[in-house]
Design an enzyme around this catalytic site. Structure first.
Site, mmCIF file in Angstrom:
data_model
loop_
_atom_site.group_PDB
_atom_site.id
_atom_site.type_symbol
_atom_site.label_atom_id
_atom_site.label_comp_id
_atom_site.label_asym_id
_atom_site.label_seq_id
_atom_site.Cartn_x
_atom_site.Cartn_y
_atom_site.Cartn_z
ATOM 1 N N CYS A 7 -32.253 13.573 -28.977
ATOM 2 C CA CYS A 7 -31.080 14.399 -28.668
ATOM 3 C C CYS A 7 -29.927 13.463 -28.334
ATOM 4 C CB CYS A 7 -31.378 15.408 -27.560
ATOM 5 S SG CYS A 7 -31.799 14.690 -25.958
ATOM 6 N N ASN A 10 -30.948 12.136 -24.086
ATOM 7 C CA ASN A 10 -32.364 11.886 -23.789
ATOM 8 C C ASN A 10 -32.699 12.181 -22.324
ATOM 9 O OD1 ASN A 10 -34.736 9.078 -23.914
ATOM 10 N ND2 ASN A 10 -35.082 11.202 -24.410
ATOM 11 N N CYS A 12 -32.337 15.899 -21.375
ATOM 12 C CA CYS A 12 -32.626 17.344 -21.331
ATOM 13 C C CYS A 12 -33.549 17.779 -22.466
ATOM 14 C CB CYS A 12 -31.335 18.164 -21.377
ATOM 15 S SG CYS A 12 -30.265 17.939 -19.937
ATOM 16 N N ARG A 13 -33.015 17.890 -23.680
ATOM 17 C CA ARG A 13 -33.787 18.514 -24.763
ATOM 18 C C ARG A 13 -34.919 17.644 -25.289
ATOM 19 N NH1 ARG A 13 -28.604 19.526 -28.298
ATOM 20 N NH2 ARG A 13 -28.148 17.570 -27.204
ATOM 21 N N SER A 14 -34.630 16.392 -25.648
ATOM 22 C CA SER A 14 -35.713 15.595 -26.266
ATOM 23 C C SER A 14 -36.832 15.239 -25.278
ATOM 24 C CB SER A 14 -35.173 14.356 -26.990
ATOM 25 O OG SER A 14 -34.491 13.483 -26.134
ATOM 26 N N ASP A 123 -27.462 22.690 -26.340
ATOM 27 C CA ASP A 123 -27.392 21.687 -25.279
ATOM 28 C C ASP A 123 -27.216 22.403 -23.936
ATOM 29 O OD1 ASP A 123 -26.819 19.641 -23.566
ATOM 30 O OD2 ASP A 123 -25.265 18.746 -24.815
HETATM 31 P P1 4NP Z 1 -29.400 16.157 -23.934
HETATM 32 O O1 4NP Z 1 -28.231 16.767 -23.032
HETATM 33 O O2 4NP Z 1 -28.728 15.594 -25.175
HETATM 34 O O3 4NP Z 1 -30.231 17.365 -24.255
HETATM 35 O O4 4NP Z 1 -30.103 15.131 -23.109
HETATM 36 C C1 4NP Z 1 -27.124 16.024 -22.630
HETATM 37 C C2 4NP Z 1 -27.236 15.145 -21.578
HETATM 38 C C3 4NP Z 1 -26.124 14.442 -21.157
HETATM 39 C C4 4NP Z 1 -24.911 14.627 -21.790
HETATM 40 C C5 4NP Z 1 -24.810 15.505 -22.846
HETATM 41 C C6 4NP Z 1 -25.918 16.195 -23.276
HETATM 42 N N1 4NP Z 1 -23.784 13.942 -21.339
HETATM 43 O O5 4NP Z 1 -22.685 14.172 -21.870
HETATM 44 O O6 4NP Z 1 -23.898 13.100 -20.415
#
Ligand code: 4NP
Length: 154
Positions: A7, A10, A12-14, A123
């Site tokens: 994702c 790294n 939340c989703r992945s 997200d």
């Molecule tokens: P992820 O979510 O891609 O599912 O881990 C996010 C985590 C952090 C950020 C964006 C999306 N960020 O902008 O810091």
């Protein structure tokens, strides 16, 4: 079989996709290795988001031991399939591909559940508790679909 979940951050989703697959691998003794990575470097070294860790634990999956890392080109050599959570991740990973064989490893994870529909895992980072729980449920169902599609009966 080696699987990489990808994702943006790294955190939340992945990690949750990684967590569900890890959980099923342990439960069923499957010959699969799984890891996760982010296309961005914002959160390298961090544990998954505390909200995701809390709601994951409520479903019986601990992702506390995971630590964020950034996707690297060598991941194309280390993994057989690279599942991305959204189209932005897809573009970012494909941009790093060195050849057609690299590109062929990359796919949107939700296409395992909704073939050919090119749906995205939303997200949840700027979302609320409901958004996190929705992602957890979606990734559970998609992980079961992936295992069925790969010939591991669930
Ligand atoms: P992820 O979510 O891609 O599912 O881990 C996010 C985590 C952090 C950020 C964006 C999306 N960020 O902008 O810091």
């Amino acid at each position: 079989m080696r699987i990489l979940m990808v994702c943006l951050g790294n955190i939340c989703r992945s990690p949750m996709a990684d967590g569900w697959l890890r959980h099923r691998i342990q439960e069923k003794g499957l010959p699969i290795e799984v890891d996760s990575a982010g296309t961005a470097n914002y959160h390298v070294g961090e544990q998954p988001d505390p909200r995701m860790r809390k709601f994951a634990k409520e479903t019986g999956v601990s992702i506390d031991s995971l630590r964020a890392r950034q996707f690297v080109v060598a991941d194309f050599d280390s993994f057989d399939r690279i599942f991305v959570m959204d189209k932005s991740n897809l573009a970012n990973v494909l941009r790093l591909a060195r050849n057609e064989a690299d590109k062929a490893k990359v796919a949107l994870y939700l296409n395992e559940l909704f073939p050919g529909e090119d749906r995205e895992v939303p997200d949840p980072y700027y979302g609320n508790e409901h958004d996190f729980r929705h992602v957890i449920e979606l990734l559970d169902t998609t992980t079961n679909a992936f295992l069925r599609n790969a010939g591991f009966n669930s």
